[in-house]
Design a protein around this motif. Structure first.
Motif, PDB file in Angstrom:
ATOM      1  N   THR A 113       0.873  -1.266   0.183  1.00  0.00           N
ATOM      2  CA  THR A 113      -0.048   0.002  -0.227  1.00  0.00           C
ATOM      3  C   THR A 113       0.952   1.271  -0.089  1.00  0.00           C
ATOM      4  O   THR A 113       0.610   2.354  -0.797  1.00  0.00           O
ATOM      5  CB  THR A 113      -0.866   0.127   1.236  1.00  0.00           C
ATOM      6  OG1 THR A 113      -1.639  -1.093   1.154  1.00  0.00           O
ATOM      7  CG2 THR A 113      -1.817   1.158   1.271  1.00  0.00           C
TER       8      THR A 113
ATOM      9  N   LYS B  22      -7.678  -2.312  -5.441  1.00  0.00           N
ATOM     10  CA  LYS B  22      -7.310  -3.353  -4.445  1.00  0.00           C
ATOM     11  C   LYS B  22      -8.507  -4.408  -4.948  1.00  0.00           C
ATOM     12  O   LYS B  22      -9.628  -4.168  -4.238  1.00  0.00           O
ATOM     13  CB  LYS B  22      -7.525  -2.829  -3.067  1.00  0.00           C
ATOM     14  CG  LYS B  22      -7.351  -3.888  -2.025  1.00  0.00           C
ATOM     15  CD  LYS B  22      -5.835  -4.191  -1.654  1.00  0.00           C
ATOM     16  CE  LYS B  22      -5.592  -5.296  -0.641  1.00  0.00           C
ATOM     17  NZ  LYS B  22      -4.094  -5.359  -0.381  1.00  0.00           N
TER      18      LYS B  22
ATOM     19  N   ASP C  52      -7.484  -1.310   3.040  1.00  0.00           N
ATOM     20  CA  ASP C  52      -6.307  -0.522   2.090  1.00  0.00           C
ATOM     21  C   ASP C  52      -7.018   0.349   0.993  1.00  0.00           C
ATOM     22  O   ASP C  52      -6.585   1.382   0.612  1.00  0.00           O
ATOM     23  CB  ASP C  52      -5.515  -1.646   1.466  1.00  0.00           C
ATOM     24  CG  ASP C  52      -4.444  -2.409   2.245  1.00  0.00           C
ATOM     25  OD1 ASP C  52      -4.293  -1.669   3.343  1.00  0.00           O
ATOM     26  OD2 ASP C  52      -3.856  -3.269   1.862  1.00  0.00           O
TER      27      ASP C  52
END
Ligand SMILES: Nc1ncnc2c1ncn2[C@@H]1O[C@H](COP(=O)(O)OP(=O)(O)OP(=O)(O)O)[C@@H](O)[C@H]1O
Ligand SMILES: [Mg+2]
Length: 201
Positions: free
Chosen positions: A16, A37, A48
């Motif tokens: 990330t 994601k 995330d």
């Protein structure tokens, strides 16, 4: 410009962090970057996708950034099993195509490492193949990274996946192995180390 799949040698290695770093770098070059994601697991607040949306001020709706969310903080296969949910892999590919239309390029953050199971017979490496994207491997800077990185490279090379390069993350200046790891990995694999990022906390 094709998108990039950001995988890692493990969970928590900085995928990330590197996705944000690359997105900001590309933006400075005038490139409109989308981020995805494909599957997130665990509490939504620690997600995330949510973090990337906020940090990068992404306009795309969360359902596009993150088409599949599973509530248990596990690999997707056991997380989906616990929820009795069937993962919609086609939805992930369709969502990627939509993001690709909206942006100059799309950075896709993987889930853990390449051998993480998404279903009982479909792994992150299979998703990379299906998405047909070149890969960036995020690797730790310190001791242990040669083994993890070489195993990851071996798996990707076996599957004829295009490897754009490696980003080593979290240099502290305190670990002796940090001084030699990048050079050793480059020499053994022939794959370039694109960046060496410091631990900035
Ligand atoms: N270079 C860095 N400097 C400071 N903090 C960092 C750096 N790289 C990662 N971190 C921090 O370490 C933690 C783990 O990094 P990150 O969340 O990017 O890993 P990840 O590979 O995306 O993990 P996951 O597998 O859960 O998606 C985060 O709190 C992140 O902010
Ligand atoms: Mg992450």
């Amino acid at each position: 410009m094709p998108g990039l799949f950001i995988t890692g040698t493990d969970t928590g290695v900085g995928k990330t962090y590197v996705t944000c770093y690359l997105a900001e770098k590309l933006r400075r070059e005038g490139i409109d970057v989308g981020v995805m994601k494909p599957i997130s697991t665990g509490p939504a607040a620690e997600d995330d996708a949510l973090y990337l949306k906020k940090k990068l001020k992404l306009n795309d709706p969360l359902e596009l950034i993150n088409p599949v969310h599973l509530k248990h903080p596990l690999a997707p296969y056991p997380a989906a099993k616990l929820e009795r949910k069937k993962l919609d892999l086609k939805k992930i590919l369709k969502t990627y195509k939509e993001l690709e239309k909206r942006h100059d390029t799309v950075l896709v953050e993987g889930i853990g490492g390449v051998a993480v199971p998404i279903t009982k017979d479909y792994f992150v490496i299979d998703l990379i193949k299906a998405m047909k994207l070149p890969v960036i491997i995020v690797a730790r800077a310190g001791l242990g990274t040669i083994n993890h990185t070489m195993l990851t490279l071996g798996a990707l090379i076996d599957q004829h996946i295009n490897i754009a390069g490696i980003i080593m993350n979290g240099f502290t200046g305190k670990d002796k192995a940090e001084k030699t790891n990048a050079e050793v990995i480059e020499k053994l694999s022939g794959v370039p180390i694109l960046e060496k990022l410091k631990w900035s906390a």
